[in-house]
Design a protein around this motif. Structure first.
Motif, PDB file in Angstrom:
ATOM      1  N   LYS A  32       2.486   3.392  -2.965  1.00  0.00           N
ATOM      2  CA  LYS A  32       1.742   4.412  -3.709  1.00  0.00           C
ATOM      3  C   LYS A  32       2.009   5.816  -3.147  1.00  0.00           C
ATOM      4  O   LYS A  32       1.721   6.826  -3.792  1.00  0.00           O
ATOM      5  CB  LYS A  32       0.254   4.062  -3.631  1.00  0.00           C
ATOM      6  CG  LYS A  32      -0.599   4.895  -4.496  1.00  0.00           C
ATOM      7  CD  LYS A  32      -1.657   4.132  -5.244  1.00  0.00           C
ATOM      8  CE  LYS A  32      -2.281   5.064  -6.276  1.00  0.00           C
ATOM      9  NZ  LYS A  32      -3.655   4.817  -6.505  1.00  0.00           N
ATOM     10  N   ALA A  54      -7.162  -5.398   1.947  1.00  0.00           N
ATOM     11  CA  ALA A  54      -7.426  -4.616   0.739  1.00  0.00           C
ATOM     12  C   ALA A  54      -6.195  -4.523  -0.186  1.00  0.00           C
ATOM     13  O   ALA A  54      -6.298  -3.996  -1.286  1.00  0.00           O
ATOM     14  CB  ALA A  54      -7.890  -3.210   1.124  1.00  0.00           C
ATOM     15  N   PHE A  55      -5.055  -5.021   0.261  1.00  0.00           N
ATOM     16  CA  PHE A  55      -3.824  -4.901  -0.535  1.00  0.00           C
ATOM     17  C   PHE A  55      -3.108  -6.251  -0.580  1.00  0.00           C
ATOM     18  O   PHE A  55      -3.163  -7.019   0.388  1.00  0.00           O
ATOM     19  CB  PHE A  55      -2.880  -3.850   0.094  1.00  0.00           C
ATOM     20  CG  PHE A  55      -3.491  -2.480   0.175  1.00  0.00           C
ATOM     21  CD1 PHE A  55      -3.393  -1.591  -0.887  1.00  0.00           C
ATOM     22  CD2 PHE A  55      -4.206  -2.086   1.303  1.00  0.00           C
ATOM     23  CE1 PHE A  55      -3.980  -0.331  -0.820  1.00  0.00           C
ATOM     24  CE2 PHE A  55      -4.805  -0.831   1.380  1.00  0.00           C
ATOM     25  CZ  PHE A  55      -4.688   0.043   0.310  1.00  0.00           C
ATOM     26  N   THR A  84      -8.642   1.478   2.809  1.00  0.00           N
ATOM     27  CA  THR A  84      -8.804   0.397   1.834  1.00  0.00           C
ATOM     28  C   THR A  84      -8.282   0.820   0.464  1.00  0.00           C
ATOM     29  O   THR A  84      -8.140  -0.005  -0.422  1.00  0.00           O
ATOM     30  CB  THR A  84     -10.274  -0.013   1.705  1.00  0.00           C
ATOM     31  OG1 THR A  84     -11.041   1.153   1.417  1.00  0.00           O
ATOM     32  CG2 THR A  84     -10.789  -0.652   2.985  1.00  0.00           C
ATOM     33  N   GLU A  85      -8.023   2.118   0.294  1.00  0.00           N
ATOM     34  CA  GLU A  85      -7.485   2.592  -0.989  1.00  0.00           C
ATOM     35  C   GLU A  85      -6.697   3.874  -0.756  1.00  0.00           C
ATOM     36  O   GLU A  85      -7.105   4.718   0.052  1.00  0.00           O
ATOM     37  CB  GLU A  85      -8.666   2.869  -1.937  1.00  0.00           C
ATOM     38  CG  GLU A  85      -8.242   3.094  -3.369  1.00  0.00           C
ATOM     39  CD  GLU A  85      -9.418   3.509  -4.255  1.00  0.00           C
ATOM     40  OE1 GLU A  85     -10.572   3.101  -3.974  1.00  0.00           O
ATOM     41  OE2 GLU A  85      -9.163   4.264  -5.207  1.00  0.00           O
ATOM     42  N   THR A  94     -14.336   8.971   1.142  1.00  0.00           N
ATOM     43  CA  THR A  94     -13.033   9.439   0.656  1.00  0.00           C
ATOM     44  C   THR A  94     -12.655  10.654   1.490  1.00  0.00           C
ATOM     45  O   THR A  94     -13.435  11.615   1.574  1.00  0.00           O
ATOM     46  CB  THR A  94     -13.118   9.821  -0.838  1.00  0.00           C
ATOM     47  OG1 THR A  94     -13.575   8.673  -1.553  1.00  0.00           O
ATOM     48  CG2 THR A  94     -11.762  10.236  -1.382  1.00  0.00           C
ATOM     49  N   ALA A 123       0.834  -1.208   0.000  1.00  0.00           N
ATOM     50  CA  ALA A 123       0.000   0.000   0.000  1.00  0.00           C
ATOM     51  C   ALA A 123       0.868   1.258   0.000  1.00  0.00           C
ATOM     52  O   ALA A 123       0.637   2.193  -0.770  1.00  0.00           O
ATOM     53  CB  ALA A 123      -0.914  -0.011   1.219  1.00  0.00           C
TER      54      ALA A 123
END
Ligand SMILES: Cc1cc2nc3c(=O)[nH]c(=O)nc-3n(C[C@H](O)[C@H](O)[C@H](O)COP(=O)(O)OP(=O)(O)OC[C@H]3O[C@@H](n4cnc5c(N)ncnc54)[C@H](O)[C@@H]3O)c2cc1C
Length: 312
Positions: free
Chosen positions: A27, A150-151, A114-115, A134, A24
């Protein structure tokens, strides 16, 4: 952007959730991993081989041996200055340490991501996973915890990232490690299993839970999970609970058997790749998240399913 990941480990092996956090964090920018511990140089060397790790910080002291939050949080704070993001997995370890770090640094924490949209923008679940929000923060330094499921997990390669010994912060002596009780099991760990078979209140007793689910789990090489109702009724131990107040899982295949599908349960399993539900009520909520649904009595279906799978 430079990111510091706080490694969770047992002195010999890195927790898989930290590998997910490493994926994660790539990024966000350059990834450094802090390994605090006592006499764990082998582990430090393993971490230096993980793809995506640019540097390993190694803090060695006897009072880091058990990774007590009261000892690790000041260490993270002492190293925080050059980093834009301080990151850990949203496991019990990360949830214990990172809020202390955020409080000591007086900066914001964004939890259970999760993102990662960009270095300031993140997606996280709210309302027990029923909605995703978000969020954006313009603060120069952020504390983040990552939802491991999530990753994907970072893997080891042929690289050797540099290892830097860092100064240990003095022992705080605010807490003392007394002991650890671990469940011994040959089964895969619930949060890392490729297949999970979970049972609910409908099993009626611990004996029936065990007699029906164990052969199915053995046949599939699966971990066993449970709803909170099944745990509260003592059909299964607490560490098998899946859901909002239990473990978050996202296996390739998840069986929800005799489980109604309350949002507090689905919050912990709805990211599974394929969900199979067995329930005698055709209107049970669990069918809303299931890819395959079998309406019927679990006491007939589960033994038959196990038999068919064994005869494959
Ligand atoms: C703050 C909070 C946190 C919570 N956290 C969690 C959590 O982390 N995890 C969790 O699971 N729950 C959690 N809960 C509880 C949750 O709301 C539900 O009460 C619980 O998930 C219900 O468990 P269950 O589906 O096993 O039982 P039930 O709701 O009683 O459902 C049993 C199901 O079995 C079916 N059934 C009955 N007999 C058979 C049969 N013979 N064959 C096939 N199907 C049959 C029924 O149709 C029913 O759908 C939480 C609740 C709160 C308030």
């Amino acid at each position: 952007m430079t990111v510091l990941i706080v490694a969770e480990h047992n002195g010999k092996q890195l927790a898989t959730a930290t590998l997910n956090a490493i994926t994660a964090a790539q990024k966000l920018g350059e990834v450094h991993v802090l390994v605090a511990g006592s006499d764990c140089l082998n582990l430090v060397e393993q971490v230096s081989k993980i793809n995506g790790v640019a540097k390993v910080l190694h803090a060695d002291a006897p009072h880091f041996a058990e990774l007590l939050a009261e000892e690790i949080a000041p260490l993270v704070v002492s190293l925080a200055a050059p980093y834009t993001h301080l990151v850990a997995a949203a496991s019990a370890f990360g949830k214990n340490i990172m809020p202390r770090v955020a409080a000591l640094l007086d900066c914001s924490q964004v939890s259970d991501l999760t993102e990662i949209v960009d270095e300031k923008t993140f997606v996280r679940p709210i309302y027990a996973g029923n909605a995703f929000v978000t969020v954006q923060s313009d603060e120069p330094k952020l504390v983040l915890t990552i939802r491991a499921s999530a990753f994907s997990a970072a893997v080891s390669g042929s690289q050797n990232a540099p290892i830097e010994a860092v100064m240990a912060t003095p022992a705080q002596d605010l807490s003392r490690f007394v002991g650890r009780e671990l469940t011994a099991s040959d089964r895969p760990e619930l949060t890392q299993a490729r297949v999970v078979v979970s049972g609910g209140r409908a099993f009626g007793s611990a004996e029936q839970f065990d007699a029906l689910l164990t052969p199915l789990a053995d046949t599939l090489g699966a971990a066993i999970g449970a709803s909170r109702a099944a745990v509260d009724a003592e059909y299964a131990p607490n560490d098998m609970q899946v859901g909002q107040t239990g473990k978050i899982v996202a296996p390739e295949l998840y069986f929800a058997i005799g489980i109604s599908g309350a949002i507090q349960h689905t919050a912990g399993m709805q990211d599974s790749k394929i969900i199979v539900a067995i329930n005698k009520d055709p209107d049970a909520q669990i069918f809303n998240v299931a890819d395959f649904g079998i309406v019927g009595d679990l006491f007939e279906i589960v033994p038959e399913l196990t038999k068919q799978l064994q005869n494959r």
